[in-house]
Structures are given as C-alpha cells and as structure tokens.
Design an enzyme around this catalytic site. Sequence first.
Site, PDB file in Angstrom:
ATOM      1  N   ARG A 173       0.833  -1.223   0.000  1.00  0.00           N
ATOM      2  CA  ARG A 173       0.000   0.000   0.000  1.00  0.00           C
ATOM      3  C   ARG A 173       0.867   1.273   0.000  1.00  0.00           C
ATOM      4  O   ARG A 173       0.535   2.260   0.664  1.00  0.00           O
ATOM      5  CB  ARG A 173      -0.913   0.054   1.229  1.00  0.00           C
ATOM      6  CG  ARG A 173      -1.803  -1.115   1.420  1.00  0.00           C
ATOM      7  CD  ARG A 173      -2.861  -1.288   0.344  1.00  0.00           C
ATOM      8  NE  ARG A 173      -3.539  -2.524   0.596  1.00  0.00           N
ATOM      9  CZ  ARG A 173      -3.113  -3.712   0.164  1.00  0.00           C
ATOM     10  NH1 ARG A 173      -2.049  -3.797  -0.614  1.00  0.00           N
ATOM     11  NH2 ARG A 173      -3.751  -4.802   0.463  1.00  0.00           N
ATOM     12  N   SER A 226     -10.667  -1.574   4.440  1.00  0.00           N
ATOM     13  CA  SER A 226      -9.831  -1.640   5.637  1.00  0.00           C
ATOM     14  C   SER A 226      -9.368  -0.237   6.021  1.00  0.00           C
ATOM     15  O   SER A 226      -8.797   0.472   5.190  1.00  0.00           O
ATOM     16  CB  SER A 226      -8.611  -2.520   5.383  1.00  0.00           C
ATOM     17  OG  SER A 226      -9.031  -3.857   5.237  1.00  0.00           O
ATOM     18  N   GLU A 297      -4.819   3.254   6.708  1.00  0.00           N
ATOM     19  CA  GLU A 297      -4.632   3.007   5.273  1.00  0.00           C
ATOM     20  C   GLU A 297      -5.473   4.014   4.479  1.00  0.00           C
ATOM     21  O   GLU A 297      -5.079   4.451   3.405  1.00  0.00           O
ATOM     22  CB  GLU A 297      -5.070   1.584   4.940  1.00  0.00           C
ATOM     23  CG  GLU A 297      -5.049   1.276   3.450  1.00  0.00           C
ATOM     24  CD  GLU A 297      -5.368  -0.189   3.137  1.00  0.00           C
ATOM     25  OE1 GLU A 297      -4.988  -1.076   3.922  1.00  0.00           O
ATOM     26  OE2 GLU A 297      -6.003  -0.430   2.102  1.00  0.00           O
TER      27      GLU A 297
HETATM   28  C1  LIG Z   1     -15.476  -2.674   0.395  1.00  0.00           C
HETATM   29  C2  LIG Z   1     -14.054  -2.241   0.133  1.00  0.00           C
HETATM   30  C3  LIG Z   1     -13.062  -3.199   0.030  1.00  0.00           C
HETATM   31  C4  LIG Z   1     -11.741  -2.805  -0.228  1.00  0.00           C
HETATM   32  N1  LIG Z   1     -10.787  -3.767  -0.332  1.00  0.00           N
HETATM   33  C5  LIG Z   1      -9.519  -3.409  -0.616  1.00  0.00           C
HETATM   34  C6  LIG Z   1      -8.500  -4.409  -0.756  1.00  0.00           C
HETATM   35  O1  LIG Z   1      -8.728  -5.599  -0.646  1.00  0.00           O
HETATM   36  N2  LIG Z   1      -7.240  -3.996  -1.039  1.00  0.00           N
HETATM   37  C7  LIG Z   1      -6.936  -2.673  -1.189  1.00  0.00           C
HETATM   38  O2  LIG Z   1      -5.768  -2.370  -1.482  1.00  0.00           O
HETATM   39  N3  LIG Z   1      -7.872  -1.718  -1.059  1.00  0.00           N
HETATM   40  C8  LIG Z   1      -9.155  -2.048  -0.779  1.00  0.00           C
HETATM   41  N4  LIG Z   1     -10.110  -1.067  -0.626  1.00  0.00           N
HETATM   42  C9  LIG Z   1      -9.718   0.349  -0.689  1.00  0.00           C
HETATM   43  C10 LIG Z   1      -9.855   1.009  -2.075  1.00  0.00           C
HETATM   44  O3  LIG Z   1     -10.870   0.389  -2.852  1.00  0.00           O
HETATM   45  C11 LIG Z   1      -8.544   1.003  -2.842  1.00  0.00           C
HETATM   46  O4  LIG Z   1      -7.534   1.708  -2.152  1.00  0.00           O
HETATM   47  C12 LIG Z   1      -8.727   1.614  -4.234  1.00  0.00           C
HETATM   48  O5  LIG Z   1      -7.602   1.335  -5.036  1.00  0.00           O
HETATM   49  C13 LIG Z   1      -8.948   3.138  -4.189  1.00  0.00           C
HETATM   50  O6  LIG Z   1      -9.331   3.562  -5.491  1.00  0.00           O
HETATM   51  P1  LIG Z   1     -10.263   4.855  -5.661  1.00  0.00           P
HETATM   52  O7  LIG Z   1     -10.429   5.091  -7.111  1.00  0.00           O
HETATM   53  O8  LIG Z   1     -11.530   4.671  -4.903  1.00  0.00           O
HETATM   54  O9  LIG Z   1      -9.343   5.944  -4.994  1.00  0.00           O
HETATM   55  P2  LIG Z   1      -9.811   7.196  -4.113  1.00  0.00           P
HETATM   56  O10 LIG Z   1     -10.355   6.718  -2.812  1.00  0.00           O
HETATM   57  O11 LIG Z   1     -10.676   8.078  -4.939  1.00  0.00           O
HETATM   58  O12 LIG Z   1      -8.412   7.894  -3.856  1.00  0.00           O
HETATM   59  C14 LIG Z   1      -7.449   7.257  -3.018  1.00  0.00           C
HETATM   60  C15 LIG Z   1      -6.135   8.043  -3.119  1.00  0.00           C
HETATM   61  O13 LIG Z   1      -5.601   7.886  -4.426  1.00  0.00           O
HETATM   62  C16 LIG Z   1      -5.466   9.149  -5.070  1.00  0.00           C
HETATM   63  N5  LIG Z   1      -5.828   8.973  -6.480  1.00  0.00           N
HETATM   64  C17 LIG Z   1      -6.976   8.467  -6.968  1.00  0.00           C
HETATM   65  N6  LIG Z   1      -6.939   8.440  -8.299  1.00  0.00           N
HETATM   66  C18 LIG Z   1      -5.748   8.949  -8.666  1.00  0.00           C
HETATM   67  C19 LIG Z   1      -5.115   9.194  -9.911  1.00  0.00           C
HETATM   68  N7  LIG Z   1      -5.725   8.908 -11.069  1.00  0.00           N
HETATM   69  N8  LIG Z   1      -3.881   9.737  -9.929  1.00  0.00           N
HETATM   70  C20 LIG Z   1      -3.249  10.047  -8.772  1.00  0.00           C
HETATM   71  N9  LIG Z   1      -3.788   9.835  -7.543  1.00  0.00           N
HETATM   72  C21 LIG Z   1      -5.036   9.292  -7.498  1.00  0.00           C
HETATM   73  C22 LIG Z   1      -6.437  10.075  -4.355  1.00  0.00           C
HETATM   74  O14 LIG Z   1      -6.058  11.428  -4.477  1.00  0.00           O
HETATM   75  C23 LIG Z   1      -6.329   9.544  -2.931  1.00  0.00           C
HETATM   76  O15 LIG Z   1      -5.176  10.056  -2.295  1.00  0.00           O
HETATM   77  C24 LIG Z   1     -11.430  -1.436  -0.370  1.00  0.00           C
HETATM   78  C25 LIG Z   1     -12.448  -0.473  -0.268  1.00  0.00           C
HETATM   79  C26 LIG Z   1     -13.753  -0.873  -0.022  1.00  0.00           C
HETATM   80  C27 LIG Z   1     -14.838   0.168   0.064  1.00  0.00           C
END
Ligand SMILES: Cc1cc2nc3c(=O)[nH]c(=O)nc-3n(C[C@H](O)[C@H](O)[C@H](O)COP(=O)(O)OP(=O)(O)OC[C@H]3O[C@@H](n4cnc5c(N)ncnc54)[C@H](O)[C@@H]3O)c2cc1C
Length: 305
Positions: A173, A226, A297
């Site tokens: 991460r 998480s 996280e």
């Molecule tokens: C039910 C559930 C289960 C999950 N399970 C997991 C898991 O198993 N493993 C895991 O790793 N995560 C998990 N997550 C967390 C999350 O889904 C991941 O971290 C995911 O990759 C975040 O993507 P997002 O588009 O929603 O990012 P966001 O939440 O929109 O952004 C997260 C961060 O990334 C940055 N960001 C987003 N897009 C970009 C871009 N294009 N360029 C630069 N920076 C950017 C944002 O500014 C922010 O700092 C889970 C979440 C939920 C709700």
Amino acid sequence: MMMSEPQRFGTLRGTLAQDAPLARYTSWRCGGRGDRVYVPADRDDLAAFVRQLPEGEPLTVIGLGSNLLIRDGGVRGTVVILHAALAALELSDHAIYAEAGVPSPKVARFAARHGFAEAEFLAGIPGTVGGALAMNAGCWGGETWRNVARVEVLTRGGLFEQRLPSAYATGYRSVRRADGSPPDGIFTAAWFAFPQGDARDARARIAELLRRRIATQPLDLPNAGSVFRNPAGDHAARLIESCGLKGFAIGGARVSEKHANFIVNPDGRASAADIEAIIAHVRDTVRGKTGVDLEPEVRVIGERA
Ligand SMILES: Cc1cc2nc3c(=O)[nH]c(=O)nc-3n(C[C@H](O)[C@H](O)[C@H](O)COP(=O)(O)OP(=O)(O)OC[C@H]3O[C@@H](n4cnc5c(N)ncnc54)[C@H](O)[C@@H]3O)c2cc1C
C-alpha cells in the site's frame, strides 16, 4: 482583476461546479464540499483543464472515493473526479490498456474474458485504476504494481508522460517516486501485462473471491474497506477485535460487527468527524492494550469544520 470562472476556463467539455458537495463521490458518503469540482469529459479535456488552472492551485484527484475520508470542512482548491470520465479499456499489443477512471473490477473481468491470469484480485477492489495505482491496492496475493508495464501521468503543467515501473518504488500500500519523493501528477492510464491463463479458471477465482468478501465484509453499508494497514505479521482486524471494539460507535459511525477493520456509516448520517474520532479511539485503544501502533490506510483530506 479577478477573472470569472467561464472566462478563466475556455473551451472545456466537462462539468465545472463551484462549492459542490463531495460526499456523493466517496464510498463513506460523508464529508464537506469542494471549492471547485471538475468532471472532465475525457483524457484530453482533463489535460486542457489542468493547463488552465492557476499556478499553485491545490489539486486533488478522486477516483471512486473508496479509500478516502473527506473532512466536513471540505477541500480547498480544485478537485477532479476521474471515475467514468477516463473510461477506455482495451487490448493493446499483448497488454491491457486501462484509463484511470475504469473501475478495477471491470479490469479483472476484462482480463478473465481475454484469458489472462493474475488480474482476479482486482475484482475485490471497488476503486478505479488510478486509485489502485496511487495506493498499490492489493488482495488475495495480488498487488497492482506487480503487473504494470507502463503508466501515463499527466503532470501538474498539463503534459502527458509515459513512465516505466522503475520510475517508482512500490511496497505494501505504498507508492513513491524512485527517489523516495511522493508521486507527482495524475495517473491517467496504465498498461498491464498479465500472464496467459484460462478464462474459466479466472472467472471461477473471481466468483470465489467475491463470495468470500460478501461473507466477511459489511458490503451492504457505506464503508471504505480496511481502515488500518495490517502491521507486519498480524492483522489489524484481529487486534481491534481483541480490544473489544467491534460495534464501538460515535455519532452515526461505528466499527463494523462483521469486520473489525471496517468503519461503517449505516444510516448515511455519520460526519467525517465521527469517523475520524473512531479512528483515533481505535488507534489509542489498540496502542494502549497491545503496544501496536496501527497506521491508517485510508487517506484523510480536507479541513475540519
Ligand atoms: C469494500 C471495500 C473493500 C476494499 N478492499 C480493498 C483491498 O482488498 N485492497 C486494497 O488495497 N484496497 C481495498 N479497498 C480500498 C480502495 O478500494 C482502494 O484503495 C482503491 O484502489 C482506491 O481507489 P479509488 O479510485 O476509490 O481511490 P480514491 O479513494 O478516490 O483515492 C485514493 C487516493 O488515491 C489518489 N488517487 C486516486 N486516483 C488517482 C489518480 N488517477 N492519480 C493520482 N492519484 C489518485 C487520491 O487522491 C487519494 O489520495 C477497499 C475499499 C472498499 C470500500
């Protein structure tokens, strides 16, 4: 003289709003407003927008907001929403080209359909490709950067650059530039190189992963996955549960009874401050009772109300 917004931003095709609510763009469904919120029409439109931003303007990217706590006082400067806007997903030579707004589960299904292996884990990550790159999201033994062949980044100056994985130092991460500095710019696309596999096996693995997640995670309630990173050799959920914190509530938010490392917003009435207070309480309690300092996280952004 101050320019009005339409004067400042000529020839754009996306949607620009001022003082707009951001809760709808996060999976926790809470948080304040953004000073200026832009949903680009596509990749080129995003670049045109970034080029017109005032120099020094703070710029925040939201994908699907599934790892994000936006404080109740909102986000100053400009927020861009990439989900749905940067949506191309296609085969390119022997790689999968995915723009940053594509949901990760869609990449998993696309890869399976085309007979690739090792992309199944993306089915369990309900964010965008851009968010997966920014977080090095992973589960089920898979990790985003393991299969990245190349990324495209839009610099703050509005130029596209292609970069190899060697430009980054990635870990659990964690994503930094190779020199240790924080990643710059916006990830706009990635080329994934997955090994050849069997479409039926991949589909079966995705089904199994989703079955397990439904059984163990509170997916029917607003959450952000998480909340804490797993400490080396242990699980945050186990530590939190061992401290008797399942069900612990503040305001409209509570530690999930189903999975102790999840905080849920069951009625959609939790404030970001409620969730942040739970995070602080869980961290203090676990530190006090076990000596382990859990590191969040989820990313917390914006200002307190
Ligand atoms: C039910 C559930 C289960 C999950 N399970 C997991 C898991 O198993 N493993 C895991 O790793 N995560 C998990 N997550 C967390 C999350 O889904 C991941 O971290 C995911 O990759 C975040 O993507 P997002 O588009 O929603 O990012 P966001 O939440 O929109 O952004 C997260 C961060 O990334 C940055 N960001 C987003 N897009 C970009 C871009 N294009 N360029 C630069 N920076 C950017 C944002 O500014 C922010 O700092 C889970 C979440 C939920 C709700």
